[in-house]
Design a protein around this motif. Structure first.
Motif, mmCIF file in Angstrom:
data_model
loop_
_atom_site.group_PDB
_atom_site.id
_atom_site.type_symbol
_atom_site.label_atom_id
_atom_site.label_comp_id
_atom_site.label_asym_id
_atom_site.label_seq_id
_atom_site.Cartn_x
_atom_site.Cartn_y
_atom_site.Cartn_z
ATOM 1 N N UNK A 217 -34.699 -16.265 -4.973
ATOM 2 C CA UNK A 217 -35.976 -16.849 -5.375
ATOM 3 C C UNK A 217 -35.856 -18.273 -5.932
ATOM 4 N N UNK A 218 -34.772 -18.565 -6.661
ATOM 5 C CA UNK A 218 -34.681 -19.880 -7.287
ATOM 6 C C UNK A 218 -33.684 -20.806 -6.615
ATOM 7 N N UNK A 219 -32.787 -20.255 -5.785
ATOM 8 C CA UNK A 219 -31.821 -21.134 -5.129
ATOM 9 C C UNK A 219 -32.018 -21.175 -3.619
ATOM 10 N N UNK A 220 -31.849 -20.056 -2.947
ATOM 11 C CA UNK A 220 -31.829 -20.049 -1.483
ATOM 12 C C UNK A 220 -33.107 -20.615 -0.881
ATOM 13 N N UNK A 221 -34.258 -20.187 -1.365
ATOM 14 C CA UNK A 221 -35.527 -20.624 -0.781
ATOM 15 C C UNK A 221 -35.974 -22.011 -1.249
#
Length: 249
Positions: A217-221
């Protein structure tokens, strides 16, 4: 030269970060308004012993059901989509914990490379991949007749998943048995996951769930830059927003 987005030392237990190589560091610097030559970035990284994270061989969870009749391959290694919600790919991986394996299933939108659906559990039965598809259908605008692609594992050839695919008006697609390249786009997401949060063992599944959730939710996307053939270097969330803007226009 600072060391953003490049490989951390093997002993490090820091949060997700530090995986970018020359192309993405160069693109990020340009986004920040720094006029710098790509060869200059490469030379400085070489001089300071900085390099991007390398891919590692992953543990395969694919167990084909010999009795099931798989769906045809509608992707045929064409991992590009002009519009979000038209092509989804999915796969399963496992992360080690002190309580046993934590299994993770995801659905990736090929137009944006955004993880639009995922599910975690202490098993990798059909319900795991069904929940990931349900989440994708609930949080993204899937077009009627869009493709839901995967490998031929028993979870993806199950009657439960087929029922969910039919319920959402999708078309199921499966790659060939034993060919990881037929689902390469989904498998590449696991490569980044392992590079970012390493291969350490968490004390329990709850801790692993929290870190995987944070990673998605906070890194990959929202953070990794990917080169779009039309839009250039953007994060998955920015790519989705650009598609939405163009559609509105």
């Amino acid at each position: 030269m600072r060391r953003p987005w490049c490989t951390r030392s093997p002993s490090s237990t820091s949060p997700p970060a530090n995986t970018y190589g020359v192309p993405r560091i160069h693109a990020e610097l340009r986004r920040l308004g720094r006029c710098v030559n790509r060869k200059h970035v490469a030379r400085l990284m070489h001089e300071h012993g900085i390099q991007g994270a390398h891919r590692r061989r992953r543990r395969s969870l694919t167990r084909p059901d010999r009795k099931a009749k798989p769906a045809p391959d509608l992707i045929r290694r064409d991992f590009h989509a002009a519009t979000p919600g038209t092509k989804l790919v999915g796969d399963i991986t496992a992360r080690p914990t002190g309580e046993g394996w934590l299994y993770l299933a995801c659905r990736l939108d090929l137009a944006t490379r955004e993880v639009v659906g995922y599910s975690m559990a202490d098993h990798h039965r059909a319900g795991l991949v069904v929940d990931a598809l349900k989440m994708a259908a609930g949080r993204s605008r899937l077009q009627p007749g869009s493709i839901a692609h995967s490998d031929r594992g028993s979870e993806y050839t199950s009657s439960q998943l087929r029922a969910a695919v039919d319920k959402f008006g999708l078309r199921q697609s499966c790659g060939r048995t034993g060919s990881c390249y037929d689902n390469a786009a989904a498998e590449s997401s696991w490569t980044l996951l392992k590079e970012e949060i390493d291969t350490r063992t968490w004390p329990d599944r709850a801790t692993a769930r929290a870190e995987v959730f944070n990673f998605i939710e906070t890194f990959y996307n929202r953070r990794p830059l990917r080169k779009h053939k039309v839009f250039g270097y953007l994060t998955p969330a920015e790519t989705r927003q650009r598609h939405q803007h163009d559609l509105t226009t």
